[in-house]
Scaffold this motif. Sequence first.
Motif, PDB file in Angstrom:
ATOM      1  N   UNK A 179       0.826  -1.207   0.000  1.00  0.00           N
ATOM      2  CA  UNK A 179       0.000   0.000   0.000  1.00  0.00           C
ATOM      3  C   UNK A 179       0.859   1.256   0.000  1.00  0.00           C
ATOM      4  N   UNK A 180       1.905   1.270   0.813  1.00  0.00           N
ATOM      5  CA  UNK A 180       2.774   2.436   0.868  1.00  0.00           C
ATOM      6  C   UNK A 180       3.536   2.627  -0.446  1.00  0.00           C
ATOM      7  N   UNK A 181       3.982   1.549  -1.045  1.00  0.00           N
ATOM      8  CA  UNK A 181       4.670   1.654  -2.334  1.00  0.00           C
ATOM      9  C   UNK A 181       3.727   2.193  -3.411  1.00  0.00           C
ATOM     10  N   UNK A 182       2.474   1.767  -3.371  1.00  0.00           N
ATOM     11  CA  UNK A 182       1.490   2.284  -4.318  1.00  0.00           C
ATOM     12  C   UNK A 182       1.310   3.785  -4.129  1.00  0.00           C
ATOM     13  N   UNK A 183       1.308   4.238  -2.890  1.00  0.00           N
ATOM     14  CA  UNK A 183       1.186   5.674  -2.619  1.00  0.00           C
ATOM     15  C   UNK A 183       2.381   6.449  -3.161  1.00  0.00           C
ATOM     16  N   UNK A 184       3.539   5.819  -3.180  1.00  0.00           N
ATOM     17  CA  UNK A 184       4.729   6.481  -3.719  1.00  0.00           C
ATOM     18  C   UNK A 184       4.718   6.490  -5.247  1.00  0.00           C
ATOM     19  N   UNK A 185       3.927   5.626  -5.875  1.00  0.00           N
ATOM     20  CA  UNK A 185       3.850   5.618  -7.334  1.00  0.00           C
ATOM     21  C   UNK A 185       4.101   4.278  -7.984  1.00  0.00           C
ATOM     22  N   UNK A 186       4.314   3.224  -7.217  1.00  0.00           N
ATOM     23  CA  UNK A 186       4.557   1.905  -7.793  1.00  0.00           C
ATOM     24  C   UNK A 186       3.282   1.323  -8.386  1.00  0.00           C
ATOM     25  N   UNK A 187       3.464   0.472  -9.396  1.00  0.00           N
ATOM     26  CA  UNK A 187       2.368  -0.323  -9.955  1.00  0.00           C
ATOM     27  C   UNK A 187       2.363  -1.652  -9.197  1.00  0.00           C
ATOM     28  N   UNK A 188       1.283  -1.927  -8.492  1.00  0.00           N
ATOM     29  CA  UNK A 188       1.207  -3.142  -7.671  1.00  0.00           C
ATOM     30  C   UNK A 188       0.427  -4.216  -8.408  1.00  0.00           C
ATOM     31  N   UNK A 189       1.035  -5.395  -8.500  1.00  0.00           N
ATOM     32  CA  UNK A 189       0.355  -6.568  -9.053  1.00  0.00           C
ATOM     33  C   UNK A 189       0.288  -7.593  -7.928  1.00  0.00           C
ATOM     34  N   UNK A 190      -0.916  -7.824  -7.429  1.00  0.00           N
ATOM     35  CA  UNK A 190      -1.122  -8.669  -6.254  1.00  0.00           C
ATOM     36  C   UNK A 190      -1.468 -10.085  -6.699  1.00  0.00           C
ATOM     37  N   UNK A 191      -0.596 -11.034  -6.385  1.00  0.00           N
ATOM     38  CA  UNK A 191      -0.802 -12.417  -6.806  1.00  0.00           C
ATOM     39  C   UNK A 191      -2.064 -13.007  -6.183  1.00  0.00           C
ATOM     40  N   UNK A 192      -2.373 -12.627  -4.940  1.00  0.00           N
ATOM     41  CA  UNK A 192      -3.583 -13.144  -4.302  1.00  0.00           C
ATOM     42  C   UNK A 192      -4.834 -12.656  -5.031  1.00  0.00           C
ATOM     43  N   UNK A 193      -4.832 -11.389  -5.441  1.00  0.00           N
ATOM     44  CA  UNK A 193      -5.970 -10.851  -6.197  1.00  0.00           C
ATOM     45  C   UNK A 193      -6.118 -11.583  -7.520  1.00  0.00           C
ATOM     46  N   UNK A 194      -4.986 -11.798  -8.194  1.00  0.00           N
ATOM     47  CA  UNK A 194      -5.054 -12.498  -9.479  1.00  0.00           C
ATOM     48  C   UNK A 194      -5.494 -13.948  -9.296  1.00  0.00           C
ATOM     49  N   UNK A 195      -5.064 -14.575  -8.180  1.00  0.00           N
ATOM     50  CA  UNK A 195      -5.456 -15.965  -7.930  1.00  0.00           C
ATOM     51  C   UNK A 195      -6.970 -16.085  -7.760  1.00  0.00           C
ATOM     52  N   UNK A 196      -7.600 -15.052  -7.225  1.00  0.00           N
ATOM     53  CA  UNK A 196      -9.061 -15.041  -7.119  1.00  0.00           C
ATOM     54  C   UNK A 196      -9.704 -14.752  -8.477  1.00  0.00           C
ATOM     55  N   UNK A 197      -9.062 -13.874  -9.228  1.00  0.00           N
ATOM     56  CA  UNK A 197      -9.602 -13.491 -10.528  1.00  0.00           C
ATOM     57  C   UNK A 197      -9.669 -14.669 -11.489  1.00  0.00           C
ATOM     58  N   UNK A 198      -8.647 -15.520 -11.475  1.00  0.00           N
ATOM     59  CA  UNK A 198      -8.580 -16.592 -12.477  1.00  0.00           C
ATOM     60  C   UNK A 198      -9.494 -17.772 -12.128  1.00  0.00           C
TER      61      UNK A 198
END
Length: 402
Positions: A19-38
Amino acid sequence: MLKVGLTGGIGAGKSAVATRLAERGAVIIDADVLAREVVRPGTDGLAEIVALFGPGVLTPAGELDRPALGRKVFGDEEARRGLERIIHPRVRTRTADLTHGAAPDAIVVNDVPLLVEAGLASSYHMVVVVAADRELRLERLTRLRGMTAAEAAARIDAQTDDATRSVAGDVVLVNDADLDRLHHQVDELWRDRLVEFERNVRLRRSAPKGSGLRIVPPDPEWPRVAARLSARIRHGLGADVEVDHVGSTAVPGLPAKDVVALMLSVRTLGEADALADRLGELGFPRRSGEWTDNAHGVPGGTWPKRMHGCADPGYRVNLHVRVTGSPGWRFALLIRDHLRAVPEARDAYAAAKIELAERHPDRAEYAVAKEPWFEAEARAADDWAAATGWQPGRVTPRSRPA
């Protein structure tokens, strides 16, 4: 683009770092989110799970019943691997799609809980590990996630241990205090390392090492750094490439400049030139200029090579690209193995390094001043090789205990 792997044991605080890295400007790819998506309703991923585990893993609404599935795979290695064969390839495909869609100057952070367990560390420019004391993690899991103490302990024990995870990490963020302290660590990482690392990779330039000379005591982190970086090179170029840790940092117990030396073996310099762009993409940009090795034993002789640096400002690295069988290639391996095997030779070199560094504080002057020692060491090492039957790539027993 800079690709960062983010991992940590359950309850360590990895999500807070993401979350903090996203606030700094990083693009976050969350494997857990993708595991639910697929495995959403209607996907072929969910269909394969039902085919393997039966309709009992579905809710009345036709969605995946994760607690039911968890009961089937927890503690059953074969079942777990079957589930991974369904989910992991799909997550990798989605991750690749999202990465390719990011901006060229993006810092892409892949949030992967089982990054180390899955053997993915070498696929990133950097791995960041979030760590916390076991008791603190247990407390967080019971207080914040509603687990029982037994459930929390079982979840922690099902993952790799903290020591293994930390060895794989280029950066370890310790989350044992409040959120402000964690945010401070993340902000420092972003400002002092990630932003410059991304820029260096994009512009194909090495992080500066500085011209000053300082000999430091042996550091157990040197071989770990060499192993991490060598694995990245092999992953990026092909598992069959030969990468060796050479130089003083490869000799246990030997003081050295805090610069890890690696050697990539190639068949020709043409092959070295063909690999230069790919090495730059991996974070090892080529250094400009002409580079040669002294051909010890051939008076006045030199042997050409290529030299690459490291884009990561957190590391000081020289990557020598040498032709297999060349005098420089053989000398690098021979001297390393000789100093590892013969404590007296190692200790004599340590004394010489310290004396010469005091007399020659400039790097270039120091390198020139060491040449007479190298000439003598080359003769001693050749005698040792003849006596022991040493050959490049063959482990030779120590002459005496260190």
